[in-house]
Design an enzyme around this catalytic site. Sequence first.
Site, mmCIF file in Angstrom:
data_model
loop_
_atom_site.group_PDB
_atom_site.id
_atom_site.type_symbol
_atom_site.label_atom_id
_atom_site.label_comp_id
_atom_site.label_asym_id
_atom_site.label_seq_id
_atom_site.Cartn_x
_atom_site.Cartn_y
_atom_site.Cartn_z
ATOM 1 N N ASP A 74 3.026 1.117 2.858
ATOM 2 C CA ASP A 74 2.175 0.003 3.265
ATOM 3 C C ASP A 74 3.076 -1.219 3.402
ATOM 4 O O ASP A 74 3.687 -1.666 2.422
ATOM 5 C CB ASP A 74 1.096 -0.236 2.210
ATOM 6 C CG ASP A 74 0.118 -1.343 2.597
ATOM 7 O OD1 ASP A 74 0.438 -2.142 3.496
ATOM 8 O OD2 ASP A 74 -0.957 -1.420 1.976
ATOM 9 N N ASP A 83 3.221 -4.336 15.148
ATOM 10 C CA ASP A 83 2.478 -3.570 16.152
ATOM 11 C C ASP A 83 1.578 -2.574 15.434
ATOM 12 O O ASP A 83 1.606 -1.376 15.697
ATOM 13 C CB ASP A 83 3.459 -2.855 17.093
ATOM 14 C CG ASP A 83 2.764 -2.270 18.317
ATOM 15 O OD1 ASP A 83 1.625 -2.678 18.604
ATOM 16 O OD2 ASP A 83 3.363 -1.403 18.978
#
Length: 326
Positions: A143, A161
């Site tokens: 993460d 992105d």
Amino acid sequence: MAKARQSLSRLFLNKPSTEELQHQATLKGLAEAAAGKPFILNDEPLRMMYLTPTCMQSVMRIDQPDQLLCAYSRAMMGFLLFNPNPKHIILIGLGGGSLVKYCYQNLPDCRITAVEINADVIAMRRQFMIPDDDARLRIIHADAVEWLPQQECNADVIFLDAYDIHGLVPSLNSAQFYANCYRQLNHSGVLVANVWGKPSVLTPMLTMLHQQFSNNVWWIKSADSYNLLVYAVKHMSRDFEQLHAIEKDSALHLNHPTLDLQWLTNNLQSIQDQRFKPTSENSKNLLQEELIKRLRTVLVHDGNVPQSYTEFKSLILNLDAASRFV
């Protein structure tokens, strides 16, 4: 009287063709078989990754896997105007690895680190012909919200992105996260974000970036979609006029023939007016008002944006070695 701005939602009200309905049925079947995981559609010579039947994540030409097919991905490489010789790029969000493959192939002196939270996406790396990890390339399952603050400050570029079917991921769209990105960038580092959404949704994001990056923020709409590409520069080592000199650099054109940097410099938008420097709540409000006004002139109906899969496929397959943003 000013012409009313067309709502983006109206773009999807046209009745789909029989071919489009068949395509949608195929995607629905693949999604059901995938049981909530990302899935692949092969339509030679194309291979696509979908998150849901209505959310395509990546597209690749099987015979040219390093090619940047979508205009938004080519526009993201516009960071070269601000930092022409990156030594380390961090990508937050892997997807089908279009940017990873392009940078790996075309920036041989650059290290690349991609961080992806979804193990199912990483598991597709071979199907999307992403190179194996080596001294220059690492793909990390993590993460980014937790991973990024633990790193040393040595990135020249951070690609943001990562999105879900709703657009901006809340945990990646906070003042704290942008502050962490800022800290991880080198002196002239660039944060490049690929986002989409209504002006009212994107305005708070751009406001946070203006506050964190001292107004060194530019944006541009993709030529073939409603994606907005945002460039936030930590410290400008040159003024904006010098960017035009950089885009004329023969080495850049030689090494990146499919990137139309002139188009980029001619169409970048920003707010450099000191009245909007966010030093007070009042100036912040003025900045937000100006940003939403600007975005409402950009995120409008665009006839160049494909309205169906058939149009999208035709656009992609008509790209050639000299393909440009437009």
